[in-house]
Write a protein that holds these residues in place. Structure first.
Motif, mmCIF file in Angstrom:
data_model
loop_
_atom_site.group_PDB
_atom_site.id
_atom_site.type_symbol
_atom_site.label_atom_id
_atom_site.label_comp_id
_atom_site.label_asym_id
_atom_site.label_seq_id
_atom_site.Cartn_x
_atom_site.Cartn_y
_atom_site.Cartn_z
ATOM 1 N N ARG A 25 2.594 -22.234 4.690
ATOM 2 C CA ARG A 25 3.168 -23.285 5.534
ATOM 3 C C ARG A 25 4.257 -22.716 6.443
ATOM 4 O O ARG A 25 4.320 -23.047 7.623
ATOM 5 C CB ARG A 25 3.715 -24.422 4.665
ATOM 6 N N THR A 26 5.105 -21.863 5.915
ATOM 7 C CA THR A 26 6.150 -21.235 6.725
ATOM 8 C C THR A 26 5.528 -20.414 7.837
ATOM 9 O O THR A 26 5.941 -20.505 9.000
ATOM 10 C CB THR A 26 7.055 -20.344 5.848
ATOM 11 N N THR A 27 4.508 -19.637 7.499
ATOM 12 C CA THR A 27 3.834 -18.805 8.495
ATOM 13 C C THR A 27 3.181 -19.670 9.562
ATOM 14 O O THR A 27 3.274 -19.372 10.761
ATOM 15 C CB THR A 27 2.797 -17.899 7.811
ATOM 16 N N THR A 51 10.458 -27.528 3.131
ATOM 17 C CA THR A 51 9.158 -26.909 2.865
ATOM 18 C C THR A 51 9.298 -25.385 2.881
ATOM 19 O O THR A 51 8.760 -24.689 2.006
ATOM 20 C CB THR A 51 8.128 -27.358 3.922
ATOM 21 N N ILE A 52 10.014 -24.875 3.862
ATOM 22 C CA ILE A 52 10.253 -23.424 3.972
ATOM 23 C C ILE A 52 11.029 -22.939 2.747
ATOM 24 O O ILE A 52 10.696 -21.912 2.153
ATOM 25 C CB ILE A 52 11.005 -23.102 5.285
ATOM 26 N N LYS A 76 1.361 -15.580 1.035
ATOM 27 C CA LYS A 76 2.125 -16.192 -0.056
ATOM 28 C C LYS A 76 2.963 -17.375 0.422
ATOM 29 O O LYS A 76 3.447 -18.154 -0.392
ATOM 30 C CB LYS A 76 3.031 -15.152 -0.721
ATOM 31 N N CYS A 77 3.148 -17.479 1.724
ATOM 32 C CA CYS A 77 3.968 -18.546 2.316
ATOM 33 C C CYS A 77 3.208 -19.169 3.485
ATOM 34 O O CYS A 77 3.626 -19.060 4.646
ATOM 35 C CB CYS A 77 5.306 -17.985 2.781
ATOM 36 N N GLU A 88 11.078 -24.246 -0.250
ATOM 37 C CA GLU A 88 10.204 -24.261 -1.432
ATOM 38 C C GLU A 88 9.372 -22.985 -1.509
ATOM 39 O O GLU A 88 9.219 -22.407 -2.587
ATOM 40 C CB GLU A 88 9.289 -25.483 -1.400
ATOM 41 N N GLU A 89 8.826 -22.546 -0.364
ATOM 42 C CA GLU A 89 8.041 -21.313 -0.380
ATOM 43 C C GLU A 89 8.920 -20.100 -0.663
ATOM 44 O O GLU A 89 8.516 -19.189 -1.398
ATOM 45 C CB GLU A 89 7.269 -21.148 0.930
ATOM 46 N N TYR A 90 10.119 -20.091 -0.115
ATOM 47 C CA TYR A 90 11.067 -19.006 -0.392
ATOM 48 C C TYR A 90 11.384 -18.949 -1.890
ATOM 49 O O TYR A 90 11.333 -17.877 -2.509
ATOM 50 C CB TYR A 90 12.350 -19.202 0.428
ATOM 51 N N ALA A 147 9.679 -19.942 -4.369
ATOM 52 C CA ALA A 147 8.510 -19.616 -5.183
ATOM 53 C C ALA A 147 8.247 -18.108 -5.260
ATOM 54 O O ALA A 147 7.482 -17.657 -6.114
ATOM 55 C CB ALA A 147 7.273 -20.331 -4.638
ATOM 56 N N LEU A 148 8.884 -17.330 -4.397
ATOM 57 C CA LEU A 148 8.696 -15.874 -4.394
ATOM 58 C C LEU A 148 9.486 -15.239 -5.529
ATOM 59 O O LEU A 148 10.650 -15.576 -5.755
ATOM 60 C CB LEU A 148 9.151 -15.271 -3.057
#
Length: 187
Positions: A66-68, A20-21, A63-64, A23-25, A27-28
């Motif tokens: 879930r990670t946050t 999950t982390i 922008k992230c 995926e957010e990375y 997407a940046l």
């Protein structure tokens, strides 16, 4: 010096949620990343995207989400963000300032030829796995591949420590963090 990552609850949380982390990375966009503020000390090719500074969520963290959320759930996180190393980068030997904290790197995109040396020990990052080390120990890093290496970088309180220390934080790092926080008020 490196520490046994399995001993820390933060590591378990990050490793269980690493995809999950990642995926957010991924997407940046490249434009989201800033050169590491102490570029003159570390050389070129290292860029970051901030999520948490001084234990507080940065405006960019939206922008992230879930990670946050995972990092805030973990608690005791003073600094966190995504770290990128360009192909062929060597981050020169340096020491951090966070005496009350350990640094954790969660491998997200790790091509062959990427390694971290702390004191005299060298380890390789692995996707989905964490390395925990003392950032105040002399360390350096390499990306000898032809691809970008991506990590989640997290500073968290050492066991028994009650607060983050900013006593040794270089002034240009503090100014950079202030600019990030001020950008929220402009939006």
């Amino acid at each position: 010096m490196f520490y046994d990552a399995e001993k820390f609850l933060l590591v378990q949380l990050l490793e269980e949620n690493w995809q999950t982390i990642r995926e957010e990375y991924l997407a940046l966009s490249e434009e989201c990343f800033d050169p590491w503020v102490q570029q003159s000390m570390h050389g070129k090719g290292w860029s970051v995207f901030g999520l948490i500074a001084g234990g507080m969520t940065l405006p960019t963290a939206k922008k992230c989400p879930r990670t946050t959320e995972l990092l805030m759930q973990a608690g005791n996180v003073g600094l966190a963000g995504f770290s990128r190393m360009a192909p062929g980068t060597h981050i020169l030997p340096h020491q951090g300032w966070a005496e009350n904290e350990y640094r954790c790197h969660l491998g997200l995109v790790v091509p062959e030829g990427c390694r971290l040396k702390v004191l005299e020990e060298t380890r390789h990052w692995e996707e989905g796995r964490c390395l925990v080390f003392d950032d105040t120990a002399m360390h350096e890093a390499w990306n000898d591949s032809d691809k970008i290496r991506g990590n989640l970088m997290v500073d968290f309180l050492k066991p028994g420590k009650k607060q983050f220390s900013i006593d040794n934080v270089p002034s240009n790092v503090i100014e950079y963090a202030k600019r990030l926080f001020e950008s929220e008020s402009e939006e």
